[in-house]
Design a protein around this motif. Sequence first.
Motif, PDB file in Angstrom:
ATOM      1  N   LEU A 372       0.822  -1.209   0.000  1.00 15.36           N
ATOM      2  CA  LEU A 372       0.000   0.000   0.000  1.00 15.36           C
ATOM      3  C   LEU A 372       0.861   1.266   0.000  1.00 15.36           C
ATOM      4  O   LEU A 372       0.550   2.225  -0.704  1.00 15.36           O
ATOM      5  CB  LEU A 372      -0.974   0.015   1.187  1.00 15.36           C
ATOM      6  N   ALA A 375       2.119   1.521  -3.542  1.00 11.78           N
ATOM      7  CA  ALA A 375       1.053   1.917  -4.474  1.00 11.78           C
ATOM      8  C   ALA A 375       0.712   3.394  -4.306  1.00 11.78           C
ATOM      9  O   ALA A 375       0.578   4.127  -5.281  1.00 11.78           O
ATOM     10  CB  ALA A 375      -0.188   1.052  -4.255  1.00 11.78           C
ATOM     11  N   GLN A 376       0.585   3.811  -3.063  1.00  7.86           N
ATOM     12  CA  GLN A 376       0.126   5.171  -2.817  1.00  7.86           C
ATOM     13  C   GLN A 376       1.185   6.227  -3.120  1.00  7.86           C
ATOM     14  O   GLN A 376       0.852   7.403  -3.255  1.00  7.86           O
ATOM     15  CB  GLN A 376      -0.366   5.294  -1.370  1.00  7.86           C
ATOM     16  N   THR A 377       2.440   5.824  -3.215  1.00  2.51           N
ATOM     17  CA  THR A 377       3.470   6.798  -3.583  1.00  2.51           C
ATOM     18  C   THR A 377       3.885   6.646  -5.042  1.00  2.51           C
ATOM     19  O   THR A 377       3.941   7.614  -5.782  1.00  2.51           O
ATOM     20  CB  THR A 377       4.724   6.647  -2.697  1.00  2.51           C
ATOM     21  N   GLY A 379       2.286   4.750  -7.344  1.00  2.66           N
ATOM     22  CA  GLY A 379       1.148   4.636  -8.250  1.00  2.66           C
ATOM     23  C   GLY A 379       0.956   3.261  -8.869  1.00  2.66           C
ATOM     24  O   GLY A 379       0.042   3.061  -9.649  1.00  2.66           O
ATOM     25  N   ILE A 380       1.820   2.309  -8.542  1.00  2.00           N
ATOM     26  CA  ILE A 380       1.694   0.971  -9.132  1.00  2.00           C
ATOM     27  C   ILE A 380       1.229  -0.005  -8.054  1.00  2.00           C
ATOM     28  O   ILE A 380       1.831  -0.077  -6.986  1.00  2.00           O
ATOM     29  CB  ILE A 380       3.047   0.483  -9.691  1.00  2.00           C
ATOM     30  N   VAL A 381       0.163  -0.755  -8.335  1.00  8.84           N
ATOM     31  CA  VAL A 381      -0.289  -1.791  -7.410  1.00  8.84           C
ATOM     32  C   VAL A 381       0.577  -3.027  -7.657  1.00  8.84           C
ATOM     33  O   VAL A 381       0.496  -3.639  -8.717  1.00  8.84           O
ATOM     34  CB  VAL A 381      -1.768  -2.136  -7.632  1.00  8.84           C
ATOM     35  N   HIS A 418      -2.707  -6.460 -10.745  1.00  6.20           N
ATOM     36  CA  HIS A 418      -4.047  -6.202 -11.310  1.00  6.20           C
ATOM     37  C   HIS A 418      -4.967  -7.407 -11.224  1.00  6.20           C
ATOM     38  O   HIS A 418      -6.179  -7.266 -11.269  1.00  6.20           O
ATOM     39  CB  HIS A 418      -3.934  -5.757 -12.775  1.00  6.20           C
ATOM     40  N   PHE A 419      -4.381  -8.598 -11.165  1.00  6.78           N
ATOM     41  CA  PHE A 419      -5.209  -9.798 -11.081  1.00  6.78           C
ATOM     42  C   PHE A 419      -5.210 -10.377  -9.660  1.00  6.78           C
ATOM     43  O   PHE A 419      -5.574 -11.519  -9.448  1.00  6.78           O
ATOM     44  CB  PHE A 419      -4.755 -10.835 -12.112  1.00  6.78           C
ATOM     45  N   MET A 421      -6.489  -8.480  -6.906  1.00  3.15           N
ATOM     46  CA  MET A 421      -7.214  -7.522  -6.071  1.00  3.15           C
ATOM     47  C   MET A 421      -7.994  -8.191  -4.944  1.00  3.15           C
ATOM     48  O   MET A 421      -8.272  -7.559  -3.933  1.00  3.15           O
ATOM     49  CB  MET A 421      -8.134  -6.636  -6.922  1.00  3.15           C
ATOM     50  N   THR A 422      -8.314  -9.483  -5.092  1.00  2.00           N
ATOM     51  CA  THR A 422      -8.971 -10.168  -3.978  1.00  2.00           C
ATOM     52  C   THR A 422      -8.054 -10.183  -2.761  1.00  2.00           C
ATOM     53  O   THR A 422      -8.522 -10.092  -1.627  1.00  2.00           O
ATOM     54  CB  THR A 422      -9.317 -11.640  -4.322  1.00  2.00           C
ATOM     55  N   TYR A 424      -5.836  -7.854  -2.016  1.00  2.00           N
ATOM     56  CA  TYR A 424      -5.884  -6.503  -1.441  1.00  2.00           C
ATOM     57  C   TYR A 424      -7.174  -6.316  -0.658  1.00  2.00           C
ATOM     58  O   TYR A 424      -7.195  -5.697   0.401  1.00  2.00           O
ATOM     59  CB  TYR A 424      -5.746  -5.448  -2.549  1.00  2.00           C
ATOM     60  N   ASP A 425      -8.250  -6.841  -1.234  1.00  2.00           N
ATOM     61  CA  ASP A 425      -9.550  -6.773  -0.581  1.00  2.00           C
ATOM     62  C   ASP A 425      -9.486  -7.422   0.797  1.00  2.00           C
ATOM     63  O   ASP A 425      -9.967  -6.870   1.783  1.00  2.00           O
ATOM     64  CB  ASP A 425     -10.563  -7.534  -1.457  1.00  2.00           C
ATOM     65  N   LEU A 428      -7.390  -5.179   3.101  1.00  2.00           N
ATOM     66  CA  LEU A 428      -8.093  -3.940   3.462  1.00  2.00           C
ATOM     67  C   LEU A 428      -9.234  -4.201   4.444  1.00  2.00           C
ATOM     68  O   LEU A 428      -9.584  -3.342   5.249  1.00  2.00           O
ATOM     69  CB  LEU A 428      -8.633  -3.245   2.205  1.00  2.00           C
TER      70      LEU A 428
ATOM     71  N   PRO B 107      -0.763   4.736 -13.875  1.00  2.00           N
ATOM     72  CA  PRO B 107      -1.122   3.988 -12.663  1.00  2.00           C
ATOM     73  C   PRO B 107      -2.587   3.550 -12.620  1.00  2.00           C
ATOM     74  O   PRO B 107      -2.885   2.487 -12.101  1.00  2.00           O
ATOM     75  CB  PRO B 107      -0.816   4.984 -11.549  1.00  2.00           C
ATOM     76  N   ARG B 149      -4.736  10.860  -3.580  1.00  2.00           N
ATOM     77  CA  ARG B 149      -3.683  10.324  -2.724  1.00  2.00           C
ATOM     78  C   ARG B 149      -2.379  11.080  -2.942  1.00  2.00           C
ATOM     79  O   ARG B 149      -1.661  11.393  -2.003  1.00  2.00           O
ATOM     80  CB  ARG B 149      -3.527   8.811  -3.020  1.00  2.00           C
ATOM     81  N   MET B 150      -2.108  11.409  -4.214  1.00  2.00           N
ATOM     82  CA  MET B 150      -0.846  12.086  -4.541  1.00  2.00           C
ATOM     83  C   MET B 150      -0.786  13.490  -3.938  1.00  2.00           C
ATOM     84  O   MET B 150       0.279  14.034  -3.696  1.00  2.00           O
ATOM     85  CB  MET B 150      -0.668  12.175  -6.069  1.00  2.00           C
ATOM     86  N   TYR B 169     -13.073  -5.719  -7.898  1.00  2.00           N
ATOM     87  CA  TYR B 169     -11.654  -5.437  -8.079  1.00  2.00           C
ATOM     88  C   TYR B 169     -11.406  -3.947  -8.276  1.00  2.00           C
ATOM     89  O   TYR B 169     -10.433  -3.396  -7.764  1.00  2.00           O
ATOM     90  CB  TYR B 169     -11.086  -6.222  -9.261  1.00  2.00           C
ATOM     91  N   SER B 172     -11.738  -2.401  -4.916  1.00  2.00           N
ATOM     92  CA  SER B 172     -10.531  -2.616  -4.111  1.00  2.00           C
ATOM     93  C   SER B 172      -9.394  -1.716  -4.576  1.00  2.00           C
ATOM     94  O   SER B 172      -8.607  -1.230  -3.768  1.00  2.00           O
ATOM     95  CB  SER B 172     -10.059  -4.072  -4.215  1.00  2.00           C
ATOM     96  N   PHE B 177      -5.938   2.893  -2.882  1.00  2.00           N
ATOM     97  CA  PHE B 177      -5.411   4.254  -2.945  1.00  2.00           C
ATOM     98  C   PHE B 177      -6.083   5.169  -1.916  1.00  2.00           C
ATOM     99  O   PHE B 177      -5.986   6.385  -1.992  1.00  2.00           O
ATOM    100  CB  PHE B 177      -5.530   4.804  -4.369  1.00  2.00           C
ATOM    101  N   PHE B 419      -9.032  -5.111 -16.155  1.00  3.44           N
ATOM    102  CA  PHE B 419     -10.204  -5.231 -15.283  1.00  3.44           C
ATOM    103  C   PHE B 419     -11.475  -5.489 -16.104  1.00  3.44           C
ATOM    104  O   PHE B 419     -12.585  -5.313 -15.619  1.00  3.44           O
ATOM    105  CB  PHE B 419     -10.336  -3.976 -14.413  1.00  3.44           C
TER     106      PHE B 419
END
Lengths: 452, 452
Positions: A372, A375-377, A379-381, A418-419, A421-422, A424-425, A428, B107, B149-150, B169, B172, B177, B419
């Motif tokens: 996280l 991602a949040q800095t 931008g890539i998950v 990207h595939f 996300m479950t 991450y869910d 979270l 992103p 977020r940025m 997805y 999530s 973010f 997605f």
Amino acid sequence: MTDYTIHLDPKKMPDAWYNILPDLPVPFPPPLHPVTHEPITPDALSMLFPPGLIEQEVSPQREISIPGEIMDVYRLWRPTPLRRAYRLEKLLGTPAKIYYKNESVSPSGSHKLNTSVAQAYYNKVSGINQLTTETGAGQWGSALSIACRMFDMECTVYMVRVSFEQKPYRRSLMQTFGAKVISSPSDTTEFGRKILAEQPDTTGSLGIAISEAIEVAIKSNGKVKYSLGSVLNHVLLHQSIIGLEAKAQLESVGDYPDVVIGCVGGGSNYAGITFPFVPDKLQKGKHIDFIAVEPTACPTMTRGPYAYDYGDTGKMTPLLKQYTLGHNFIPPGIHAGGLRYHGVATLVALLVKEGVMRAVAVHQNPVFRACLMFAQTEGIVPAPESGHAIRVAIDEALKCKESGESKTILFNLSGHGHFDMTAYDAYLSGKLEDYELEDTVLKSAEKCIPKW
Amino acid sequence: MTDYTIHLDPKKMPDAWYNILPDLPVPFPPPLHPVTHEPITPDALSMLFPPGLIEQEVSPQREISIPGEIMDVYRLWRPTPLRRAYRLEKLLGTPAKIYYKNESVSPSGSHKLNTSVAQAYYNKVSGINQLTTETGAGQWGSALSIACRMFDMECTVYMVRVSFEQKPYRRSLMQTFGAKVISSPSDTTEFGRKILAEQPDTTGSLGIAISEAIEVAIKSNGKVKYSLGSVLNHVLLHQSIIGLEAKAQLESVGDYPDVVIGCVGGGSNYAGITFPFVPDKLQKGKHIDFIAVEPTACPTMTRGPYAYDYGDTGKMTPLLKQYTLGHNFIPPGIHAGGLRYHGVATLVALLVKEGVMRAVAVHQNPVFRACLMFAQTEGIVPAPESGHAIRVAIDEALKCKESGESKTILFNLSGHGHFDMTAYDAYLSGKLEDYELEDTVLKSAEKCIPKW
């Protein structure tokens, strides 16, 4: 202005892979025949692999040219960008410089395509038009599907049933690239039919899927070959392009890494980012801290013994010298599916054993916290697997914050999430578990390691 | 060697957006007040938007500087690569040169981030720390979540209930973010509660979600602003960086487009790739064929009248001059969710009306055929929306094959389809329908267009 992205001029893309075999500090322990325990001859592998790959498996050449046809496909996404993670550094308040090699930009979303393209090519030039493989979560199956499409070959992927049903998007991705995806166990093989008769409700396993894929190759009279996504020397060789590019990119900005980090399942992306730097440590005396990161749920290198063991559950592969939790070991269901492997590539194991590299294990929740932050800095998950490398890169950067050192840290972002996300869910919503294997589990798993 | 990827030196990234307003061939038809039908004043928009964006909405300046803070975020993924689709050309056997601008590397996976970052910034500098918006499939919500977020802002996204439930997805991703994602209709707004009371089982709609997001902004006493992902002039302005970069990249290889293609929902990615080339056609007499591609299921520009109409179903927006199928029009459930809009940006409509650009409509199945051809050659799974541009790029390339012309074709790959695999699944299993709207449906939809 701030240079976030360090591109390598496409004309300077490496045109040879780096083979670490001639640079090892000790001799390479040969694979042994599963029954006789004698070193296996290269031609014993010819039922599964084409001559070009078997040659690479044992080659004494330091540099192996990348054929033009492979270079042409590599150019669809290579050279990949090297990124300076300025925003992450700022968030951490570290004096360290953090760089990452972004392998997530490949068509399959991970480093796996570096070897699948090469494997498809060497099969194609030896007259093979059909490949078969297994896939768990789908990363490797996707990569081989795309590679086969690029060389106009057929691809059959045995996908573990539980993934086939729960990850329809990965399946669709493989089908989009023209692959035939079969839920495993299946009625297309003798082994599959046997399992289905015994356990009709099984969720399947990678071990079963491997056996199905290998059976297809073995029974094809040489028409179909089998393809493996990690562990073997030739697979690690193909991944060396990651580190070779990163080295050239760092050089272009006058930098050199103090720490190089990668996550380890079978070991191929980790070998890819680190091996090209190893001669500098062994031959030129450079101080480089190579860190192989694994999950505490599957602590192969940090807690397993260094021993000969099978590569698969079904004991069909040769015995490989490695760190292993035992070929019967079934790791907990963590989300970093690519790191759920009982063993590790012989080459990586050897370098850890010899103290050239070190291994650390991290827990799932701290990994997702790192994902996280990244991602949040940036931008890539990230893929959960890559998150293991990110976790340790962050830890190393925080150590620098304490010590005031401004180390240069390089890690490999092996793929995007990207595939995933479950996963991450689950994180979270606070549903992720951390696993620390109990010694008793470990002891019982280790019991299956062959002794003679 | 073959240059697949044309990188723009990061130092040459454009530092100003291109504003087409001063270059229009006819005066810009002003937005009208929804009740009085009088031209609306800029400050009437101040309840929803910050001063910086309202200024851009009506600016007479041809070039508008991109603030350094925005440039710094853009540099996370920009300049984006321009790619020569050699493998696709080869598959088609066309003498045409096909280039595509790859906005899928952002992103959020699409061009949307170009404007969400700018919108977040201009809100932030005007003292706003909280944005609200709606999202259907999730592309725009993801982009605004990342942008907030940025700039360390809060983001609340009203997500149409059916997507909230069927596309976990995307949800999530927004939560990863840090965004707050609310299923719409919700009990957090008066309008939402009203709908829930009347139709507790509704699947929701973009119209309802817009109303909820706007209500939050209006009732916040200036604390929360609203953000829109397409249609308005300032949104199209921010997207001009796509075409500006593409122009510089083509120039660096000595090329210039004969044809420029983009898909059109609200029109922002299409405007982004085309507008920077428009002055060359209008002022320098260059022959450029600009093609705006829409789905036959939602044939706004090819079959709708050119008229003033509301931007939303709830009639809360000003009246905008556009092509429209009527603000009550509900398009069939095609998978290119981003193209299911009854209207189109005034700027795009005007240029189509004036003959500077032309619009074509394509069917869903041929679009997915094109998506597969593209994926299997270029290795990127495109968003179904972008597939519309690919379809027409392929059609134009095939025309060149017949005529022997070697035109230079440029299209915008607005996003990836990672997605959207359910859509691919539907196509691969032969379950996609093609829609051709019946005249009677169209006539009845058009009846709601206001006349005075």
